[in-house]
Design an enzyme around this catalytic site. Structure first.
Site, PDB file in Angstrom:
ATOM      1  N   SER A  21      20.071  68.751  68.877  1.00  0.00           N
ATOM      2  CA  SER A  21      21.113  68.671  68.158  1.00  0.00           C
ATOM      3  C   SER A  21      22.314  69.369  69.625  1.00  0.00           C
ATOM      4  O   SER A  21      22.406  69.407  70.581  1.00  0.00           O
ATOM      5  CB  SER A  21      21.571  68.618  67.117  1.00  0.00           C
TER       6      SER A  21
ATOM      7  N   LYS B  65      18.601  64.086  69.624  1.00  0.00           N
ATOM      8  CA  LYS B  65      19.712  64.137  68.595  1.00  0.00           C
ATOM      9  C   LYS B  65      20.982  63.538  69.633  1.00  0.00           C
ATOM     10  O   LYS B  65      21.899  64.097  69.562  1.00  0.00           O
ATOM     11  CB  LYS B  65      19.890  64.055  67.066  1.00  0.00           C
TER      12      LYS B  65
ATOM     13  N   GLN C 169      28.687  63.471  64.162  1.00  0.00           N
ATOM     14  CA  GLN C 169      28.872  62.615  62.553  1.00  0.00           C
ATOM     15  C   GLN C 169      30.362  63.298  61.865  1.00  0.00           C
ATOM     16  O   GLN C 169      30.498  64.106  62.554  1.00  0.00           O
ATOM     17  CB  GLN C 169      27.199  62.872  61.369  1.00  0.00           C
TER      18      GLN C 169
END
Length: 488
Positions: A312, A337, A341
């Protein structure tokens, strides 16, 4: 609605977590409020379209189903459980492990997790195809010390199976008070049978940045996760190293599961020339907004250390420094990733929360690394004992046995420099002699057999060996690369 690049970066404070955290992540209250504000703006558009998408017949069908369950089902039902189940069902149909519903209790815990200190095992997990998968253990955490690895599948906790649970339900079973045990049954690639790992829960260290000066003017800064104060701490450590005459910098994001999007931008920006993109954010319509650097460029080389647990925000850092700065990546391919979100709490109206994938992020050159990761420029594997599984301790290991436990024992002995003739799982006489040598040097009964006491001493010795920088082949490669760059 399309949010301008830096607005998105500044306010989606939950963006880069690969999943619900078992550890602490801190965000300032102002950032949290801003995150909810931008989420509300996004939701205003999405909810309107959703309302027109649900016909009166659809709503009647849902109401009829609930009425049948409430009035006809054999057992009396819990209203909240049924409604929450319906919401979970909708989100599960998206087949996205990072989009989750949190009831009031879970939402409160989630809010607390970004503002308070946490107790747990120190690992981050996601749910993939119904299985609880470790994204990464936090470096120095109880999970890492116990031998939990990225991509491990957690089958059960203290005998309770995790299959079929939502992510937050699984997390609630894994977490617990300091000092309590989490007995994990783990399925690991390359190991035939599930292994048992006992993790003693603890307070998770909120310090996320560690700097040190290595030999010949090489500086190293390790980032363990991207929390609210990480950029400030990184700047402090960087300034200290620069004041000591640092000639080149190694940034270590191995086993860093990610964190806050605005934080990683603040860390990377001083290295990226002004006007160059750091990261791009893309919405569902394919519209992209780059976040352009407002900083400058450092006049020394940079190397980034990555592994399978770099996820991430770590991947944003690696991608930006690789593509916009020309930094070399050393180690292993990252986790992969590439989604963002946003939380929707105010829209739910009752204290519950939905964390939903709303954007994807791309590297400066527009590459989407989701489920692929970022490949290193120089691939370096750690020694075999870095990834060895803990011994099960179910039986005493002795001569003439043949199983995975013996194989792991032999890998440990070899990693500690003790002579073994094989690592195929057969307990040979030479294996017994190596065990005796270890026992003799550690004040243990010298019998060539591995009981629980010998196993625990072996595992402690292996952890110490893993932490010894002299055994860190990836770090050694990074130092060599940096020294070559400095001497050019």
């Amino acid at each position: 609605m399309l949010f301008k690049g830096r607005t998105v970066i500044a306010f989606i404070v939950l963006a880069m977590f690969a999943s619900s955290l078992l550890t602490l992540t801190i965000a300032s209250p102002s950032l949290v409020t801003s995150a909810k504000g931008i989420a509300a703006n996004a939701a205003a558009v999405n909810i309107k379209s959703s309302a027109t998408g649900l016909t009166e017949k659809d709503l009647q069908k849902i109401a009829t189903t609930y009425g049948l369950v409430e009035n006809k089902y054999l057992d009396k039902v819990d209203h909240d459980k049924i409604v929450n189940g319906a919401i979970n069902g909708m989100l599960e149909a998206l087949d996205d492990p990072f989009t989750v519903y949190m009831d009031q209790k879970e939402a409160a815990q989630f809010d607390e997790s970004i503002t308070s200190k946490f107790q747990g095992i120190g690992a981050e997990v996601s749910v993939e195809e119904g299985k609880v998968v470790v994204v990464s253990p936090i470096k120095g955490s109880p999970a890492e010390k116990a031998g939990v690895h990225a991509h491990d599948v957690i089958l059960s906790v203290n005998g309770e199976k995790l299959d079929g649970l939502t992510l937050n339900q699984a997390v609630s079973k894994i977490r617990g008070p300091k000092g309590t045990q989490a007995k994990l049954s783990i399925l690991r690639s390359g190991v035939n049978e599930p292994i048992e790992v006992i993790v003693v829960r603890d307070n998770i260290d909120v310090e996320t940045v560690f700097g040190e000066m290595l030999e010949n003017g090489v500086g190293k800064i390790e980032i363990r996760q991207f929390s609210a104060n990480t950029a400030k701490r990184f700047a402090e450590e960087l300034k200290t190293l620069e004041s000591k005459g640092m000639k080149g910098l190694i940034i270590d994001v191995r086993n860093d599961p990610g964190g806050l999007l605005n934080v990683v931008v603040d860390i990377v920006e001083p290295f990226v020339p002004k006007g160059k993109p750091i990261v791009q954010v893309e919405d569902r319509a394919g519209r992209r907004e780059p976040t352009l650097s407002e900083g400058g460029s450092k006049n020394y080389p940079v190397v980034v250390l990555t592994n399978k647990g770099s996820a991430s925000a770590s991947e944003i850092l690696a991608g930006a420094l690789k593509e916009a700065v020309g930094a070399k990546l050393i180690g292993e391919t990252t986790y992969g990733k590439g989604t963002v979100q946003v939380t929707f709490e105010e829209e739910m109206g009752d204290g519950s929360n939905i964390k939903m994938t709303v954007y994807k992020w791309l590297t400066p050159n527009g590459n989407w690394i989701h489920k692929k990761g970022i490949e290193p420029d120089l691939a370096v594997e750690q020694p075999e004992f870095f990834k060895v599984a803990p011994l099960s301790k179910k039986t005493v290991l002795k001569y003439d046995m043949n199983n995975d436990d013996v194989k792991n024992l032999q890998i440990m002995l070899k990693g500690l420099g003790l002579p073994v003739d094989r690592t195929d799982g057969y307990f040979s006489e030479k294996t017994a002699n190596a065990v005796r040598t270890f026992q003799r040097g550690n004040d243990l009964p010298v019998n060539g057999e591995v009981d629980a006491n010998t196993a625990e001493k072996l595992e402690s010795a292996i952890i110490a060996a893993i932490r010894d920088p002299n055994n860190d082949l990836q770090l050694k490669a990074a130092v060599r690369e940096m020294q070559n760059a400095i001497n050019k």
